[in-house]
Design a protein around this motif. Structure first.
Motif, PDB file in Angstrom:
ATOM      1  N   LEU A 121      -7.804  20.319 -15.994  1.00 26.28           N
ATOM      2  CA  LEU A 121      -8.537  19.847 -17.727  1.00 26.28           C
ATOM      3  C   LEU A 121      -8.711  18.497 -17.428  1.00 26.28           C
ATOM      4  CD1 LEU A 121      -8.162  21.050 -20.474  1.00 26.28           C
ATOM      5  CD2 LEU A 121      -5.732  19.965 -20.723  1.00 26.28           C
ATOM      6  N   ALA A 122      -9.824  17.886 -18.525  1.00 28.14           N
ATOM      7  CA  ALA A 122     -10.317  16.480 -17.649  1.00 28.14           C
ATOM      8  C   ALA A 122     -11.342  15.820 -19.386  1.00 28.14           C
ATOM      9  CB  ALA A 122     -11.618  16.907 -16.699  1.00 28.14           C
ATOM     10  N   TRP A 123     -10.843  15.019 -19.050  1.00 30.03           N
ATOM     11  CA  TRP A 123     -12.156  13.617 -20.451  1.00 30.03           C
ATOM     12  C   TRP A 123     -13.572  13.680 -19.340  1.00 30.03           C
ATOM     13  CZ3 TRP A 123      -9.626  13.614 -24.588  1.00 30.03           C
ATOM     14  CH2 TRP A 123      -8.272  13.735 -24.770  1.00 30.03           C
ATOM     15  N   VAL A 124     -14.107  14.192 -20.182  1.00 30.36           N
ATOM     16  CA  VAL A 124     -15.682  14.018 -20.342  1.00 30.36           C
ATOM     17  C   VAL A 124     -16.469  13.111 -20.984  1.00 30.36           C
ATOM     18  CG1 VAL A 124     -17.611  15.133 -19.037  1.00 30.36           C
ATOM     19  CG2 VAL A 124     -15.922  16.364 -19.023  1.00 30.36           C
ATOM     20  N   SER A 125     -16.374  11.885 -19.341  1.00 29.04           N
ATOM     21  CA  SER A 125     -17.412  10.247 -20.955  1.00 29.04           C
ATOM     22  C   SER A 125     -19.219  11.221 -20.876  1.00 29.04           C
ATOM     23  CB  SER A 125     -17.335   8.999 -19.788  1.00 29.04           C
ATOM     24  OG  SER A 125     -18.306   9.725 -18.401  1.00 29.04           O
ATOM     25  N   ARG A 126     -19.527  10.206 -22.293  1.00 25.55           N
ATOM     26  CA  ARG A 126     -20.934  10.365 -22.104  1.00 25.55           C
ATOM     27  C   ARG A 126     -21.845  10.679 -21.201  1.00 25.55           C
ATOM     28  NH1 ARG A 126     -23.552   5.764 -26.391  1.00 25.55           N
ATOM     29  NH2 ARG A 126     -26.497   6.468 -25.959  1.00 25.55           N
ATOM     30  N   LEU A 180      -2.916  18.589 -29.982  1.00 29.83           N
ATOM     31  CA  LEU A 180      -2.578  17.524 -30.195  1.00 29.83           C
ATOM     32  C   LEU A 180      -3.508  16.548 -29.967  1.00 29.83           C
ATOM     33  CD1 LEU A 180       0.826  18.164 -31.366  1.00 29.83           C
ATOM     34  CD2 LEU A 180      -1.206  19.632 -32.861  1.00 29.83           C
ATOM     35  N   LEU A 181      -4.327  15.835 -30.580  1.00 27.01           N
ATOM     36  CA  LEU A 181      -5.116  14.292 -30.523  1.00 27.01           C
ATOM     37  C   LEU A 181      -4.742  13.297 -31.782  1.00 27.01           C
ATOM     38  CD1 LEU A 181      -8.908  15.584 -29.084  1.00 27.01           C
ATOM     39  CD2 LEU A 181      -6.945  14.719 -27.494  1.00 27.01           C
ATOM     40  N   LEU A 182      -3.786  12.587 -31.059  1.00 26.78           N
ATOM     41  CA  LEU A 182      -3.525  10.962 -31.565  1.00 26.78           C
ATOM     42  C   LEU A 182      -4.516   9.921 -32.297  1.00 26.78           C
ATOM     43  CD1 LEU A 182      -1.297   9.480 -34.612  1.00 26.78           C
ATOM     44  CD2 LEU A 182      -0.718   9.001 -31.492  1.00 26.78           C
ATOM     45  N   CYS A 183      -5.452   9.133 -32.976  1.00 28.14           N
ATOM     46  CA  CYS A 183      -6.462   8.792 -33.027  1.00 28.14           C
ATOM     47  C   CYS A 183      -5.487   7.268 -33.385  1.00 28.14           C
ATOM     48  CB  CYS A 183      -7.968   8.302 -34.252  1.00 28.14           C
ATOM     49  SG  CYS A 183      -7.906   6.783 -33.812  1.00 28.14           S
ATOM     50  N   GLN A 184      -4.950   5.732 -32.190  1.00 26.39           N
ATOM     51  CA  GLN A 184      -4.037   5.241 -32.336  1.00 26.39           C
ATOM     52  C   GLN A 184      -4.666   3.784 -31.643  1.00 26.39           C
ATOM     53  OE1 GLN A 184      -0.003   5.348 -30.404  1.00 26.39           O
ATOM     54  NE2 GLN A 184       0.717   4.936 -32.969  1.00 26.39           N
ATOM     55  N   GLU A 187      -7.460   4.383 -28.559  1.00 26.33           N
ATOM     56  CA  GLU A 187      -6.968   5.184 -27.947  1.00 26.33           C
ATOM     57  C   GLU A 187      -6.911   6.857 -28.523  1.00 26.33           C
ATOM     58  OE1 GLU A 187      -4.167   4.816 -25.265  1.00 26.33           O
ATOM     59  OE2 GLU A 187      -2.767   4.397 -27.095  1.00 26.33           O
ATOM     60  N   LEU A 188      -7.063   7.316 -28.069  1.00 24.57           N
ATOM     61  CA  LEU A 188      -6.956   8.640 -28.421  1.00 24.57           C
ATOM     62  C   LEU A 188      -5.590   9.436 -27.439  1.00 24.57           C
ATOM     63  CD1 LEU A 188      -9.743  10.912 -28.679  1.00 24.57           C
ATOM     64  CD2 LEU A 188      -8.503  10.062 -30.529  1.00 24.57           C
ATOM     65  N   VAL A 220       0.208  14.459 -22.699  1.00 30.97           N
ATOM     66  CA  VAL A 220       0.278  13.962 -21.795  1.00 30.97           C
ATOM     67  C   VAL A 220      -0.995  12.593 -21.214  1.00 30.97           C
ATOM     68  CG1 VAL A 220       0.830  16.809 -21.407  1.00 30.97           C
ATOM     69  CG2 VAL A 220      -1.736  16.213 -21.661  1.00 30.97           C
ATOM     70  N   GLY A 221      -1.089  11.771 -21.901  1.00 34.60           N
ATOM     71  CA  GLY A 221      -1.825  10.792 -21.594  1.00 34.60           C
ATOM     72  C   GLY A 221      -2.806  10.671 -22.747  1.00 34.60           C
ATOM     73  N   ALA A 222      -3.324   9.656 -22.410  1.00 38.57           N
ATOM     74  CA  ALA A 222      -4.473   9.530 -23.032  1.00 38.57           C
ATOM     75  C   ALA A 222      -6.091   9.399 -22.479  1.00 38.57           C
ATOM     76  CB  ALA A 222      -3.731   8.068 -23.986  1.00 38.57           C
ATOM     77  N   THR A 223      -6.836   8.410 -23.709  1.00 34.53           N
ATOM     78  CA  THR A 223      -8.267   8.482 -22.793  1.00 34.53           C
ATOM     79  C   THR A 223      -8.612   6.867 -24.090  1.00 34.53           C
ATOM     80  OG1 THR A 223      -9.500   8.455 -22.503  1.00 34.53           O
ATOM     81  CG2 THR A 223     -10.003   9.473 -24.512  1.00 34.53           C
ATOM     82  N   SER A 224      -8.770   6.084 -23.679  1.00 35.10           N
ATOM     83  CA  SER A 224      -9.118   4.483 -24.373  1.00 35.10           C
ATOM     84  C   SER A 224     -11.377   5.041 -24.442  1.00 35.10           C
ATOM     85  CB  SER A 224      -8.926   3.428 -23.632  1.00 35.10           C
ATOM     86  OG  SER A 224      -7.589   3.207 -23.807  1.00 35.10           O
TER      87      SER A 224
END
Length: 314
Positions: A241-246, A268-272, A275-276, A285-289
């Protein structure tokens, strides 16, 4: 996934039992892994117009003889002069002292969404988003492994979830977003407009079931220029599972891979604060900015892949 191939072992906290739709009452089912603090059972349905009573029992087994202990007996009664709810515990074939709540929050002929939330020392119950009662355990919660539903009740769905790790600011209950059944809007690919972008405190909820022969799964967020600043992608080939940037840059997410054939999942994705934050099956399990401005410019949520969707909410 090839025939005969085994699933990777998963921690119990990451495994969610699939929801059950339109069960026939009386209905008895095993609770996978039993109950523990942090679990939540969601019951949605309706009370028949001529209902007298129904009960939801959290049982210690499912035998008929002898009758199993019932750790928590939740029993709304509509046929009395003053409708009320009884909670009790059956131990060793004997009922203990009843706990009674007047001012029944359920009504004949009306639909409902009931959440049973299990804490360390007590169960809390909400009806249609409002706190209704709490009941202290009289038997160890760890003994409960069976759910029984009986009486005058029409059940459309039973969900077995984990309490969201994103319940903050002293909120007593998470919001129990119901499962949507056979809705054309949940066809995949699925698109949802985000006219105001994402703001701190917003939570995106995606629940579904992986199809028998999955190929891919993506959850993408598009901005007003139709660019895709970030995508959450599950790779079935290498089970990552991965975050993929633009720009296509991948950032692996160090978490158990949940997206196996015919397995239920919740994202679940929390905006805060720019970051997500990500939670899988109720486990953070972590976040992405991205930056707050980028989040505010988002205009579309898009979900595609080999899944059947039961709930998309934000």
């Amino acid at each position: 996934m090839s025939p005969g191939e085994k699933l990777d072992p998963l921690p119990d906290t990451f495994i969610l039992q699939p929801p059950v739709f339109h069960p026939v009452v009386p209905y008895v089912t095993t609770i996978f892994g039993g109950l523990r603090a942090g679990k939540m059972v969601m019951l949605q349905g309706a009370v028949p117009v001529n209902a007298r009573r129904f009960q939801v029992d959290f049982q210690c087994g499912c035998s008929l003889h002898p009758r199993p202990d019932i750790a928590i007996h939740f029993n709304p009664r509509f046929h009395t002069t003053k409708p009320h709810v009884i909670c009790n515990t059956l131990h060793g074939g004997r009922w203990q002292a009843e706990a009674r709540w007047p001012h029944l929050a359920l009504q004949r002929g009306a639909s409902f969404l009931i959440l049973f939330l299990f804490g360390n020392e007590e169960m809390k119950v909400s009806v249609n988003g409002q706190h209704f009662l709490h009941y202290r355990y009289r038997l160890p919660l760890s003994r409960v492994d069976t759910l029984g539903i009986y009486g005058d009740i029409l059940v459309t769905a039973v969900g077995f979830l984990n309490i969201s790790p994103f319940v903050e600011d002293g909120s007593e209950y998470p919001v129990g977003h119901p499962f949507l059944l056979k809705s054309p809007s949940l066809e995949v690919p699925c698109s949802r407009a985000l006219p105001q972008g994402l703001w701190p405190g917003q939570v995106i909820i995606v629940r579904g079931l992986v199809l028998p022969e999955p190929k891919d799964f993506t959850l993408s967020l598009l901005d007003e220029a139709a660019h895709v600043p970030v995508t959450l992608r599950a790779s079935f080939a290498d089970r990552t599972l991965a975050w993929v940037s633009r720009w296509g840059r991948k950032k692996l997410i160090l978490a158990p891979f949940l997206f196996y054939p015919q397995r239920f999942f919740e994202v679940l994705l929390l905006c805060q604060e720019g970051e997500l934050k990500l939670a899988l099956s109720g486990q953070g399990v972590g976040a992405t900015s991205l930056g707050q401005q980028a989040l505010e410019r988002l205009r579309e949520l898009r979900i595609s892949g080999s899944v059947q969707l039961y709930c998309v909410h934000y």
